[in-house]
Design an enzyme around this catalytic site. Sequence first.
Site, PDB file in Angstrom:
ATOM      1  N   HIS A 106      -5.264   9.179   0.411  1.00  0.00           N
ATOM      2  CA  HIS A 106      -5.204   7.747   0.145  1.00  0.00           C
ATOM      3  C   HIS A 106      -5.519   7.439  -1.312  1.00  0.00           C
ATOM      4  O   HIS A 106      -4.818   6.660  -1.959  1.00  0.00           O
ATOM      5  CB  HIS A 106      -6.195   7.016   1.058  1.00  0.00           C
TER       6      HIS A 106
ATOM      7  N   LYS B 295      -4.935  -0.826  13.549  1.00  0.00           N
ATOM      8  CA  LYS B 295      -4.557  -1.359  12.243  1.00  0.00           C
ATOM      9  C   LYS B 295      -3.638  -0.380  11.526  1.00  0.00           C
ATOM     10  O   LYS B 295      -2.660  -0.771  10.884  1.00  0.00           O
ATOM     11  CB  LYS B 295      -5.811  -1.631  11.411  1.00  0.00           C
TER      12      LYS B 295
ATOM     13  N   ASP C  54       9.060 -11.749  12.660  1.00  0.00           N
ATOM     14  CA  ASP C  54       7.765 -12.434  12.652  1.00  0.00           C
ATOM     15  C   ASP C  54       6.637 -11.430  12.898  1.00  0.00           C
ATOM     16  O   ASP C  54       6.319 -11.108  14.047  1.00  0.00           O
ATOM     17  CB  ASP C  54       7.769 -13.519  13.728  1.00  0.00           C
TER      18      ASP C  54
ATOM     19  N   GLU D  22       0.833  -1.196   0.000  1.00  0.00           N
ATOM     20  CA  GLU D  22       0.000   0.000   0.000  1.00  0.00           C
ATOM     21  C   GLU D  22       0.876   1.257   0.000  1.00  0.00           C
ATOM     22  O   GLU D  22       1.517   1.589   1.001  1.00  0.00           O
ATOM     23  CB  GLU D  22      -0.919   0.000   1.224  1.00  0.00           C
TER      24      GLU D  22
END
Length: 445
Positions: A394, A281, A297, A84
């Site tokens: 965005h 998020k 990880d 993104e």
Amino acid sequence: MKSISGFSKLSKTGKLRWVAENFFKAPKLVASELTSFWHGDNHQQKVFDDFSENTLSNYYMPYGVAPNFIINGKTYCIPMVIEESSVVAAAASSAKFWATRGGFKAEIIGTTKIGQVHFTWEGSSEKLNAIFPDLKAALHEKSADLTKNMRNRGGGILSIDLIDMTHLEENYYQLKVKFETCDSMGANFINSVLERFGQILQTFMFSSPAMKGKERDVIIIMAILSNYTPECLVRAYVECPIEDLGTFDGGKTSAELFAYKFDKAVKIANIDPYRATTHNKGIFNGIDAVVLATANDFRAVEACGHTYAARDGQYRSLTKTSIENGIFKLWLDIPMAVGTVGGLTSLHPLAKRSLEMLGNPSAKDLMSIIATVGLAQTFAAVKSLTTTGIQKGHMKMHLMNILNHLEATEKEVNQAVEYFKERIVSFTSVREFLNNSREVVVINN
């Protein structure tokens, strides 16, 4: 669909051929397409293949950088692996914004990791507690060969505690073990020690003169690290006088109004789980990108962060704000276990370059860098939300994806970029623009 026995024993080409022929309408085309992503260096491709199981090809992700990050007075160019574009752009924008306002600060609060041996035992907890000092000594002594190298590096076992869980589950106990793993993430080290602990525990109890009958029998349910590491914690923060924030949205939003709205937005994320989920998020947009770039990880980091966000029983924002005495402050507290030695960090060529780009940081330094990018990402997101709105920036970044999807030519791309400089981008508006442009070309011809 066709099933197969012995798939893992097939050659890579054999696996690819079987999958292509049984699950695709154009097997030769698919096989050729997947093969085209193989690394040109056969040795390097074998390294990639050995990372996983039943590998057919390589899945490419963009590897970008966010420059101008000042963290504790040091300037970084930070590698980010994410699909993104707006995430990298937002991180870079935040870095530039705060570079003239004192930069980012970060501090390590703790580096302790946790593992558990889960077991059942039939007997009185009083008797188990009575022999526990001797058991603890045996655990240390009989695992010394496993912990020697880590102890020589300044790490090892920090503590061993017996946790009585019989009030929640019949006959259930834990050995809760805290570790310091220095610059390694430490999963393999911790799990090896814990599995040894399980063996020592069973032997100790069976041979203990204090134990009679069933008391000598211990059933090891499992021995495994925990990815929840609340004591392996880093804080990243920014602060400046409110007036130094400047104005936003072409002067429509003053510094005072911006600080007020930003503070309220974060407080909302601390009381509303729906908003908190999206807010966090956004933090992980930045965190995951750096974790991936350094071959750590990201699943473990995310699981730990989300658990920490719900540590008081409600899911909340990982960031907090304060406005006191005219000073605006934003900070992020997040636990994470990452490493700069061992694992894929020394095997993946781009991971090695990522760490070199960052100045070959220690694990503590990498924690600080990763947390800072998460903080930068959420600052950029909340800044957009409380000023221009999230879609303006965005969708500008998403424009190229839409144009590629609609198979725009290079000329059409250039025209579209110019056209949408001051217009709202959406899939429909871009498609209409291209259709109109193409109709004009047809008429003119």
